[in-house]
Design a protein around this motif. Structure first.
Motif, short mmCIF file in Angstrom:
data_model
loop_
_atom_site.label_atom_id
_atom_site.label_comp_id
_atom_site.label_asym_id
_atom_site.label_seq_id
_atom_site.Cartn_x
_atom_site.Cartn_y
_atom_site.Cartn_z
N THR A 36 0.68 -0.93 -0.50
CA THR A 36 -0.17 0.09 -0.02
C THR A 36 0.91 1.43 -0.27
N LYS A 37 1.80 1.48 0.71
CA LYS A 37 2.75 1.76 0.00
C LYS A 37 3.24 2.55 -1.27
N SER A 38 3.89 1.67 -1.80
CA SER A 38 4.78 1.90 -3.18
C SER A 38 3.16 1.36 -4.15
N ARG A 39 2.67 1.05 -3.66
CA ARG A 39 1.45 0.58 -4.97
C ARG A 39 2.06 -0.13 -5.98
N ARG A 40 3.10 -1.35 -4.90
CA ARG A 40 4.05 -2.23 -6.21
C ARG A 40 2.38 -3.70 -5.93
N SER A 41 2.73 -4.51 -6.66
CA SER A 41 2.18 -5.73 -6.06
C SER A 41 3.38 -6.98 -6.89
N ARG A 42 2.69 -8.27 -6.21
CA ARG A 42 3.62 -8.84 -6.76
C ARG A 42 2.81 -10.82 -6.16
N PRO A 43 3.19 -11.40 -6.64
CA PRO A 43 2.06 -13.02 -7.89
C PRO A 43 2.07 -13.54 -6.26
N ILE A 44 1.66 -13.97 -5.05
CA ILE A 44 2.11 -14.97 -3.90
C ILE A 44 2.35 -15.98 -4.25
N ASP A 45 1.56 -16.93 -5.46
CA ASP A 45 2.60 -17.79 -6.23
C ASP A 45 3.70 -17.49 -6.47
N GLY A 46 4.14 -16.71 -7.11
CA GLY A 46 4.93 -16.35 -7.78
C GLY A 46 5.20 -16.38 -9.06
N GLU A 47 4.07 -16.44 -10.38
CA GLU A 47 4.06 -16.43 -11.38
C GLU A 47 3.15 -15.00 -11.61
N ILE A 48 3.70 -14.43 -12.81
CA ILE A 48 3.71 -13.20 -12.97
C ILE A 48 2.74 -14.01 -14.34
N ASN A 49 1.62 -13.66 -14.73
CA ASN A 49 0.89 -14.05 -15.88
C ASN A 49 -0.10 -12.82 -16.41
N TYR A 50 -0.79 -13.07 -17.12
CA TYR A 50 -1.75 -12.18 -17.67
C TYR A 50 -2.48 -11.37 -17.16
N ALA A 51 -3.18 -12.42 -16.26
CA ALA A 51 -4.75 -12.09 -15.14
C ALA A 51 -3.50 -11.41 -14.35
N PHE A 52 -2.25 -11.46 -14.09
CA PHE A 52 -2.07 -11.37 -12.90
C PHE A 52 -1.78 -8.90 -12.65
N LEU A 53 -0.99 -9.39 -14.54
CA LEU A 53 -0.98 -8.14 -14.96
C LEU A 53 -1.98 -7.03 -14.77
N LYS A 54 -3.20 -7.95 -15.23
CA LYS A 54 -4.71 -6.58 -15.37
C LYS A 54 -5.10 -6.71 -14.04
N ALA A 55 -5.08 -7.70 -12.77
CA ALA A 55 -5.65 -7.31 -11.97
C ALA A 55 -4.45 -6.31 -11.72
N SER A 56 -3.83 -6.35 -11.44
CA SER A 56 -2.56 -5.31 -10.22
C SER A 56 -2.64 -4.01 -11.52
N ARG A 57 -3.08 -4.12 -12.65
CA ARG A 57 -3.20 -2.38 -13.08
C ARG A 57 -4.89 -1.82 -12.79
N GLU A 58 -5.28 -3.19 -12.83
CA GLU A 58 -6.97 -2.98 -11.98
C GLU A 58 -6.94 -2.14 -11.05
N ILE A 59 -6.49 -2.68 -10.34
CA ILE A 59 -6.73 -2.08 -9.54
C ILE A 59 -5.63 -1.38 -8.06
N ASN A 60 -4.42 -0.77 -9.66
CA ASN A 60 -4.06 0.49 -9.18
C ASN A 60 -4.60 1.72 -10.03
N ALA A 61 -5.51 1.80 -11.18
CA ALA A 61 -6.23 2.52 -11.74
C ALA A 61 -7.81 2.58 -10.71
N LEU A 62 -7.59 2.02 -10.47
CA LEU A 62 -9.31 2.09 -9.17
C LEU A 62 -9.05 3.25 -7.51
N TYR A 63 -7.81 2.42 -7.23
CA TYR A 63 -7.47 3.56 -6.14
C TYR A 63 -6.86 4.41 -6.68
#
Length: 77
Positions: A36-63
């Motif tokens: 919440t400080k840096s607004r950076r995300s990381r996958p808990i399962d360690g896999e960066i994939n298309y769904a992760f990137l889309k979700a992360s970007r939308e969460i940041n956009a809504l914030y």
């Protein structure tokens, strides 16, 4: 081809928020942790994939729009 990724907040601390995300409710969700400080995300399962990137970007956009972390949402493109 259209793409839709859902996400939902499942846990929150002072420093981070955990979200589950996925293409639909029938598949096992991915999990991401948003700092919440840096607004950076990381996958808990360690896999960066298309769904992760889309979700992360939308969460940041809504914030960015509301100045608060969304409880749930979706990214459509």
């Amino acid at each position: 081809m259209a793409s839709l990724v859902y996400f939902r907040k499942v846990a929150e601390t002072d420093d981070s928020i955990e979200y589950i995300f996925g293409f639909d409710t029938d598949e096992p969700p991915g999990r991401l942790l948003m700092d919440t400080k840096s607004r950076r995300s990381r996958p808990i399962d360690g896999e960066i994939n298309y769904a992760f990137l889309k979700a992360s970007r939308e969460i940041n956009a809504l914030y960015e729009e509301a100045s608060e972390w969304p409880e749930r949402g979706m990214s459509v493109s």
